[in-house]
Write a protein that holds these residues in place. Structure first.
Motif, PDB file in Angstrom:
ATOM      1  N   LEU A 244       0.823  -1.209   0.000  1.00 48.97           N
ATOM      2  CA  LEU A 244       0.000   0.000   0.000  1.00 48.97           C
ATOM      3  C   LEU A 244       0.856   1.257   0.000  1.00 48.97           C
ATOM      4  CD1 LEU A 244      -0.776   1.742   2.823  1.00 48.97           C
ATOM      5  CD2 LEU A 244      -1.634  -0.490   3.447  1.00 48.97           C
ATOM      6  N   ALA A 245       2.106   1.140   0.453  1.00 39.66           N
ATOM      7  CA  ALA A 245       3.011   2.276   0.319  1.00 39.66           C
ATOM      8  C   ALA A 245       3.332   2.523  -1.160  1.00 39.66           C
ATOM      9  CB  ALA A 245       4.295   2.023   1.104  1.00 39.66           C
ATOM     10  N   VAL A 246       3.534   1.439  -1.907  1.00 32.76           N
ATOM     11  CA  VAL A 246       3.776   1.578  -3.349  1.00 32.76           C
ATOM     12  C   VAL A 246       2.551   2.177  -4.019  1.00 32.76           C
ATOM     13  CG1 VAL A 246       4.125   0.261  -5.481  1.00 32.76           C
ATOM     14  CG2 VAL A 246       5.465  -0.293  -3.436  1.00 32.76           C
ATOM     15  N   LEU A 247       1.373   1.707  -3.591  1.00 31.89           N
ATOM     16  CA  LEU A 247       0.124   2.215  -4.162  1.00 31.89           C
ATOM     17  C   LEU A 247      -0.046   3.701  -3.861  1.00 31.89           C
ATOM     18  CD1 LEU A 247      -2.517   1.350  -5.615  1.00 31.89           C
ATOM     19  CD2 LEU A 247      -3.492   0.939  -3.353  1.00 31.89           C
ATOM     20  N   SER A 248       0.255   4.080  -2.629  1.00 33.57           N
ATOM     21  CA  SER A 248       0.074   5.492  -2.273  1.00 33.57           C
ATOM     22  C   SER A 248       1.060   6.351  -3.048  1.00 33.57           C
ATOM     23  CB  SER A 248       0.223   5.689  -0.761  1.00 33.57           C
ATOM     24  OG  SER A 248       1.562   5.753  -0.381  1.00 33.57           O
ATOM     25  N   ASP A 249       2.270   5.857  -3.239  1.00 37.18           N
ATOM     26  CA  ASP A 249       3.260   6.587  -4.016  1.00 37.18           C
ATOM     27  C   ASP A 249       2.796   6.741  -5.464  1.00 37.18           C
ATOM     28  OD1 ASP A 249       5.984   7.675  -4.464  1.00 37.18           O
ATOM     29  OD2 ASP A 249       6.109   5.924  -5.784  1.00 37.18           O
ATOM     30  N   ALA A 250       2.205   5.671  -5.999  1.00 34.64           N
ATOM     31  CA  ALA A 250       1.774   5.704  -7.399  1.00 34.64           C
ATOM     32  C   ALA A 250       0.678   6.732  -7.622  1.00 34.64           C
ATOM     33  CB  ALA A 250       1.293   4.316  -7.821  1.00 34.64           C
ATOM     34  N   GLN A 251      -0.131   6.980  -6.596  1.00 35.48           N
ATOM     35  CA  GLN A 251      -1.180   7.983  -6.777  1.00 35.48           C
ATOM     36  C   GLN A 251      -0.815   9.317  -6.160  1.00 35.48           C
ATOM     37  OE1 GLN A 251      -4.860   6.895  -4.824  1.00 35.48           O
ATOM     38  NE2 GLN A 251      -4.186   4.840  -4.480  1.00 35.48           N
ATOM     39  N   GLY A 252       0.343   9.394  -5.565  1.00 32.99           N
ATOM     40  CA  GLY A 252       0.730  10.641  -4.921  1.00 32.99           C
ATOM     41  C   GLY A 252      -0.137  10.985  -3.725  1.00 32.99           C
TER      42      GLY A 252
END
Lengths: 414, 989
Positions: B557-565
């Motif tokens: 979910l950290a990767v996901l949050s990074d991907a959406q800023g």
């Protein structure tokens, strides 16, 4: 919308999958739509899809307070069948099943409809008579089913114990063209196809009030602003009563949590869907290998989408009697979903006391299988004001006593 | 290579050697080993294959979070798939096989999927296999199914048994690390009844491995002293090997005790399910270390740093001879120091942080360990086993610098509190950006009926990782009050390594080792709009493996949050669902299996029936004789014989299963008037009346004869299936609606044996027994009398379901068999026979009597069945009355009860419909009636049937067509439903 195909996968693979587009757009809500649908679950999205495809109405918004497909569409046990007893039920569920057969092609997304066959076990003489009757009714309704003897049950499902001490298997109602599908993909596929036809799907947009004018719906207030509309459809299983209250009427439904669980994945050992209504359990094996098990509904009304334990216990206990091999598998996860229950356990697709406001709810424990048919009928109802498939499911039936009671054929499990 | 150290291992007993078998190879371990530590001790790092790409998989962890080391354990009726080697205690002659490969673990054809991985990215199967349609069912799906799945299915019935235990606790502490032990002690000191569960066999959690001391004592000493104190307290119950599986509403918790998994064959339950109602629950469930996402982090030999030191300290096993440690925090330096102290080589500590100046890094440096800050692993070298790592700048794109040869990598991305049990029942989380972890939000705890929190988290589970602060936090959780703030964790979040890695590397960074979900998959999901954390999970299958994301979810979910800023807390977590780790279905079912699963109910005459050829039919939980087969006799012949014997002489049927409910009290008559459609309050004592019961919706739900016993007592007979349901129905109305009515009900079904004596010679038979006057003068039709026959106390009811002269004799259950035998003996000269349920069904059909469940199906009202005579017009109300007045219920076109006779004398098919030539708007054949009961009548020697037909009673003589399943039809004439003795002379003599 760029089409999905083996070629598109090949092309994207060569560029590190960097060229995939959003499956569905994330637009800002407009001020006005011809039709606003509240609830981007399977039923709401399918309604929007068939409004555009069958009736040419694409100035439509689907509002979703959370993430699309996040209610019962994303938490059911994915059984698709149409071996219902009563004519109106058989009509809409069979329409739905037949739409599922070609849905992957229609939506250009593999929703993994798997027509592996559904068998409903008869474990008492009473059930034998009930299912024989259903087979007779289905023959007249154009639904292909047959009552099969225990030996055939065993052949189709080798892990079953036919001669259990408590509930021997006396036969089964077998629908070979019934099966399962990938539930999330159904929502995503409809959303993607809707978006490509210009329908606005607006997630994280909760309806806070319904506006009306002289008995006619005017629009909705949402957490993302006011939206006016010509017609409004409430398609929000689990929250139907809440939305109806905003619209100023009451619905004859109760909301309860329905329980389900999955086992850890194992290699394929169950190729059909088995439903055992006497013991309140049903089971299939997902393509991932998990045994997907549906249980009963909690005996009290509530809105928490939580698992409770006692139904899981009853269901697992009963299924182990019929499937002794289950005992040494492990439960990976349990969950609950909130289902709308009507007095006759059949759905409501209907006009309401508020002009221009329509409701689609009350699917109880059987909503997933109905998604395409429900959307088809609801779209027709919204576009034309009437639909043969929806005809019998009006709200008036409770006042008139015109129930569509499936209890003899369906028992608890849908 | 992984190997056993010459000394050390606080949990193993080197004096006890245990032989075991893995993939057919005989290996050796020590007492106290887990299967995982024993495998590592034998240089078995490769233990399985992943789900999608069949990549080689090694042991990663040392506890329940292990995603890879899943084995098939045991054999035959004790085989179990998907057992975690890290939580399986080794025992003598354990047999295990690795899973998900063909033909072998080392050479797996399925690994070809891995070569195709760029074509098999997130959600690829939603985008293909669409055409041609038939291929999905016949080719694609079977192929996918066989490639997926993990363990081999079980096949034999389980040889073990299971049990449930029930308990109450004021305070339930889940987790037996030092935080849990301290919380239990604090709670116990206040006098509370305390129960504490520890999932493993050992108390104390990580402290003995990680902490130099606890309150100034060696951790093992502190643990044994605390345990000693707790064990001495009468108000404390300790259970080890007991995992907290789930927390439910109202302080309900499930514990899963693995009693004999490590002692197979012992005569004891295998698992025990604890079902505890607790006043408060303290989750002291510790924390789980996160992997780091670098290319090749899934190669066997890459392990969690904490697990590496667990194996060294607890089991004297080293995962490698030369280890590289990679970290973003200080904690991993403990592993470096532990390895160094054990005499193992630490090639380097690769620290992504620009500086590492804490105590632990300084100690590591002082030991001569090489520390490289600001660095990252660009990629891991090796296929089936780590051979080295390429080092790069963490801030760069991964341009490889130095190669460091090594055979193990210990990684640490920080620790995540185990918040599962906190979250099961609605507890919410807050993101602690400084410590880079989700911790329970005390302001949004699970609440009970009183609105107060009933769950508190303690210690590492609360984000307080160690030291005095941890113990203070545990005391606060148990006693209330605030704990001092813990020291901040020395950590810098690292979600991908190196920070600017390109697509090539990101496609090699695993987030979910079992399900093969990589950083690139989550990023692709975000690109495609699957940005809700639930969408991303479901699209990529991240966190859906058997570890349920214990290792990979936060990274994902950290990767996901990074991907959406978007910030991490805005993305949120997926829902935590019970159980914490998988629990056996056997434990869920408990003792109730086989003969004691819904135990069979037997009437007092059951054994007599069995001895006389009973052909059993299941009837709810009862078994009833369908008929009594004589040697060589067919079912149909037996039924016909029984019917003719009753009609011509006398027969006995065991009617004990009929429901019998006593309704008593000053308001009993009034109550029964509401319950039944007809009047019961004016029934005279000594009389019987047939009554109908409807639901609120007006539909007929049960019928039976009511006898008035005395001034304020009625006995209501129900159908066999209705006994419990109708009793509950009565209590529902009494308790919820008419709670002020003075009525008492008791279900006495099993207290009486009941025998129907039917046939023209029934009276002769009873008179032969002697006693009670059963003459028509003394005991007329629809009355009852108490007395004795053959000296046996009983009540005789003059009621009939067969159309013949009939008595139903009810005697206390203990006399049932004696009365039955007396009737059989006395009836020999009269030719008495016993008859079964089918003869009863046929005789009642000949007589036109309805049967609940045949003529009714939840949509039929009494008026449909010609039972208007049983509906009182005098009463103001009864349950269902108003519903029966609705438009559709009074529609003259309703389907109503008639008799049906085929023109050719054949038996109508069961459940057949009367068809017309019309079709409705949905294309279905329009029907105008259906068969409800159908059988061959020996009395009339032809097929007879009852059915419901559209205004049928007005259509006598009309011929209808009924469908058969083969598509043909059969013609039948509408007749009166009562064929046998329509005037009723035979029953009323």
């Amino acid at each position: 919308m760029k089409r999905y195909s083996a070629f598109s996968i090949f092309r994207e693979a060569l560029r590190n999958n960097s060229g995939w587009q959003r499956a569905w757009a994330a637009p800002e809500p407009k001020a006005q739509y011809d039709i606003v649908i509240v609830g981007a679950g399977g039923h709401g999205l399918a309604t929007a899809y068939y409004l555009a495809r069958n009736h040419g109405i694409a100035n439509v918004a689907v509002l979703e307070k959370g993430w699309l497909g996040g209610g019962n569409t994303g938490r059911n046990t994915t059984v698709i069948r149409s071996n219902y007893l009563q004519d109106p039920s058989a009509a809409i569920y069979e329409k739905s099943r037949s739409l599922y057969e070609t849905l992957s092609q229609d939506l250009n997304m593999n929703i993994m409809f798997s027509p592996r066959g559904v068998m409903m076990l008869a474990q008492t003489e009473h059930e034998v008579r009930g299912y024989k009757r259903t087979a007779q009714a289905n023959a007249l309704q154009g639904v292909a089913t047959e009552f099969i003897p225990p030996a055939r049950v065993r052949e189709l499902c080798p892990i079953i114990r036919i001669d259990g001490p408590r509930y021997p298997v006396l036969g089964a109602l077998w629908q070979p063209r019934a099966g399962t599908a990938r539930h999330d993909a159904v929502a995503w596929g409809y959303a993607r196809a809707c978006s490509a036809m210009g329908i606005d799907i607006i997630e994280r947009c909760e309806v806070t009030a319904i506006r009306s004018n002289a008995g006619q719906v005017a629009g909705v207030e949402t957490t993302r602003g006011a939206i006016s509309c010509g017609k409004l459809a409430l398609v929000v299983a689990g929250h139907s009563g809440h939305l109806a209250e905003m619209a100023g009427f009451r619905l004859p439904i109760e909301s309860v949590a329905l329980q389900a669980l999955v086992s850890e994945p194992i290699k394929p050992c169950l190729d059909v869907v088995v439903m055992a209504n006497t013991v309140h359990g049903y089971m299939s094996q997902s393509d991932k290998g998990e045994m997907v098990i549906g249980g009963g509904a909690d005996g009290y009304n509530n809105y928490t989408q939580r698992g409770s334990f006692h139904h899981v216990e009853e269901t697992v206990r009963s299924l182990i009697e019929t499937f002794p091999m289950l005992s040494r598998l492990k439960m990976l996860r349990q969950w609950g979903g909130i289902v709308d229950m009507t007095g006759d356990r059949s759905p409501i697709l209907s006009k309401t006391p508020l002009g221009g406001c329509y409701v689609n709810c009350g699917w109880g424990t059987g909503g997933f299988k109905a998604i395409p048919g429900s959307g088809w009928a609801m779209a027709e109802l919204l576009a034309k004001g009437h639909s043969p498939l929806a005809e019998a499911f009006g709200l008036d039936r409770f006042r008139e006593g015109r129930f569509i009671d499936e209890s003899v054929a369906a028992g608890v499990a849908h | 290579m992984s190997h056993r150290l010459p000394s050390g291992g606080r949990l193993i007993d080197r004096a006890t050697t245990l032989g075991f078998t893995f993939n057919g190879r005989r290996l050796k371990g020590y007492g106290g080993d887990t299967l995982a530590s024993a495998l590592l001790g034998n240089d078995r790092m490769l233990v399985g294959r992943s789900f999608k790409y069949h990549r080689p998989r090694g042991i990663v962890a040392s506890g329940p979070e292990e995603p890879n080391a899943l084995v098939g354990l045991g054999q035959g009726a004790r085989f179990e798939p998907n057992q975690r080697a890290t939580t399986t205690d080794l025992f003598a002659d354990l047999v295990a096989q690795s899973q998900n490969h063909w033909p072998s673990l080392d050479f797996d054809i399925g690994a070809l999927n891995g070569l195709m991985s760029r074509f098999l990215s997130a959600g690829f199967y939603y985008k293909t296999f669409i055409h041609p349609r038939a291929f999905w069912k016949h080719l694609f799906e079977p192929t996918i199914r066989h490639s997926a799945g993990l363990g081999r299915p079980t096949s034999e019935p389980d040889a073990d048994r299971y049990e449930h235990l029930y308990a109450f606790a004021d305070v339930l502490v889940i987790g037996g690390g030092i935080a849990g032990l301290q919380a239990a002690r604090t709670a116990a000191e206040s006098g509370a009844r305390v129960m504490i569960w520890e999932q493993s066999a050992h108390w104390g959690g990580r402290a003995p491995v990680d902490d130099p001391d606890v309150e100034g004592m060696p951790p093992d000493d502190w643990i044994s002293a605390t345990l000693h104190w707790l064990r001495a307290q009468p108000n404390v119950t300790l259970r080890s090997r007991t995992m907290g599986a789930g927390v439910y509403d109202h302080g309900y918790a499930l514990g899963y005790e693995r009693v004999t998994d490590h002692l197979p064959g012992l005569d004891a339950p295998r698992h025990r399910l604890w079902r505890v109602r607790a006043g408060r629950i303290i989750t002291a469930t510790g924390a789980i270390e996160r992997p780091l996402s670098f290319a090749g982090n899934d190669v066997p030999g890459v392990m969690l740093a904490g697990a590496v030191r667990d194996y060294v300290v607890n089991f004297g096993v080293a995962p490698g001879r030369r280890t590289v440690i990679v970290t973003n925090n200080d904690d991993a330096y403990r592993t470096a120091i532990t390895l160094h102290s054990a005499g193992l080589e630490v090639a380097a500590v690769i620290d992504a942080r620009a500086r590492a100046t804490g105590d632990l890094p300084q100690r590591a440096r002082s030991l001569g360990i090489r520390v490289m800050t600001g660095r990252a692993i660009a990629r891991v070298r090796g296929g089936g086993r780590v051979t080295g790592v390429d080092i790069c700048q963490h801030t760069g794109t991964g341009a490889a610098g130095a190669l460091i040869a090594c055979d193990a990598v210990a990684m640490s991305g920080g620790w995540s509190p185990v918040v599962h049990l906190w979250s099961h029942c609605g507890g919410k989380l807050i993101w602690d950006a400084g410590a880079a972890l989700f911790r329970p939000d005390p302001a949004r705890a699970p609440t009970g009926a009183d609105g107060a929190a009933f769950v508190a988290a303690a210690g590492a589970a609360n984000g307080v990782m160690r030291g005095a602060a941890l113990l203070a936090d545990a005391r606060a959780a148990a006693a209330g009050g605030d704990a001092p703030a813990p020291e901040p964790e020395a950590i810098t979040p690292v979600w991908i390594m190196p920070a600017a890695a390109g697509p090539g590397l990101r496609a090699k960074m695993w987030l979910d080792f079992q399900n093969d979900v990589k950083v690139s998959d989550v990023q692709q999901a975000a690109r495609e709009g699957y940005v809700s954390v639930e969408h991303a999970k479901r699209y990529t299958t991240l966190g859906m493996a058997t570890d349920q994301g214990k290792l990979g979810n936060i990274n994902g979910l950290a990767v996901l949050s990074d991907a959406q800023g978007a910030p991490i807390p805005d993305v949120g977590t997926t829902t935590f669902r019970p159980p914490y780790t998988p629990i056996s279905m056997g434990a869920i079912a408990g003792e109730a299996r086989g003969d004691v699963f819904q135990p069979l109910r037997r009437t007092p005459m059951h054994d007599w029936h069995a001895a006389h050829g009973a052909d059993w039919e299941p009837a709810g939980q009862w078994r009833r004789p369908y008929c009594y087969l004589r040697p060589g006799e067919a079912r149909n012949d037996a039924v016909a014989r029984e019917i003719l014997a009753v009609r011509g002489g006398v027969g006995l049927i065991d009617a004990s299963t009929l429901g019998k409910i006593i309704v008593k009290g000053p308001d009993a008559g009034r109550f029964l008037d509401m319950l039944y459609t007809n009047m019961m309050s004016n029934l005279a004592p000594g009389k019987c009346r047939y009554g109908l019961m409807c639901s609120e919706n007006g539909f007929l739900i049960d019928d039976g004869v009511v006898a008035r016993i005395d001034e304020d007592t009625w006995l209501c007979h129900t159908t066999t299936g209705g006994a419990d349901r109708i009793h509950a129905h009565m209590e529902d109305w009494l308790q919820c609606e008419w709670f002020d009515w003075r009525v008492y009900t008791a279900n006495v079904t099993e207290q009486f044996a009941q025998i129907a004596v039917a046939g023209p010679k029934a009276r002769d038979l009873l008179q032969a027994l002697g006693g009670l006057d059963v003459s028509s003068g003394a005991l007329p039709f629809m009355s009852w009398a108490g007395g004795r026959l053959a000296g046996i106390p009983l009540r005789a009811y003059r009621i009939s379901f067969s159309g013949e002269l009939s008595y139903e004799l009810a005697t206390p259950a203990g006399h049932g068999l004696a009365l039955w035998r007396a009737l059989v003996d006395a009836g020999q000269d009269l030719g008495v026979i016993a008859y079964g349920t089918e003869a009863m069904h046929v005789m009642r059909a000949e007589k036109g009597f309805i049967m609940i469940g045949d003529e009714t199906d939840g949509t039929v009202i009494p008026q449909d069945l010609g039972l208007g005579w049983a509906i009182s017009r005098k009463k103001a109300d009864y349950i269902g009355k108003r519903a029966q007045e609705r438009a559709h219920m009074t529609d003259p076109d309703r389907w109503k009860l008639v008799g049906l006779q085929t023109l050719d004398g054949s038996v109508l098919p069961e459940g057949a419909y009367a068809v017309t030539d019309a079709r409705n708007a949905n294309g279905q054949v329009v029907t105008e009636g259906r068969v409800t009961s159908t059988c061959h009548s020996p009395t009339f020697d032809r097929g007879i049937a009852m059915g419901l037909v559209r205004h049928g009673p007005d259509r006598m003589g009309e011929v209808l067509r009924f469908n058969r399943v083969d598509g043909t039809t059969v013609e039948a004439r509408i007749v009166d439903p009562c064929l046998y003795d329509p005037k009723g002379g035979r029953q009323d003599v």
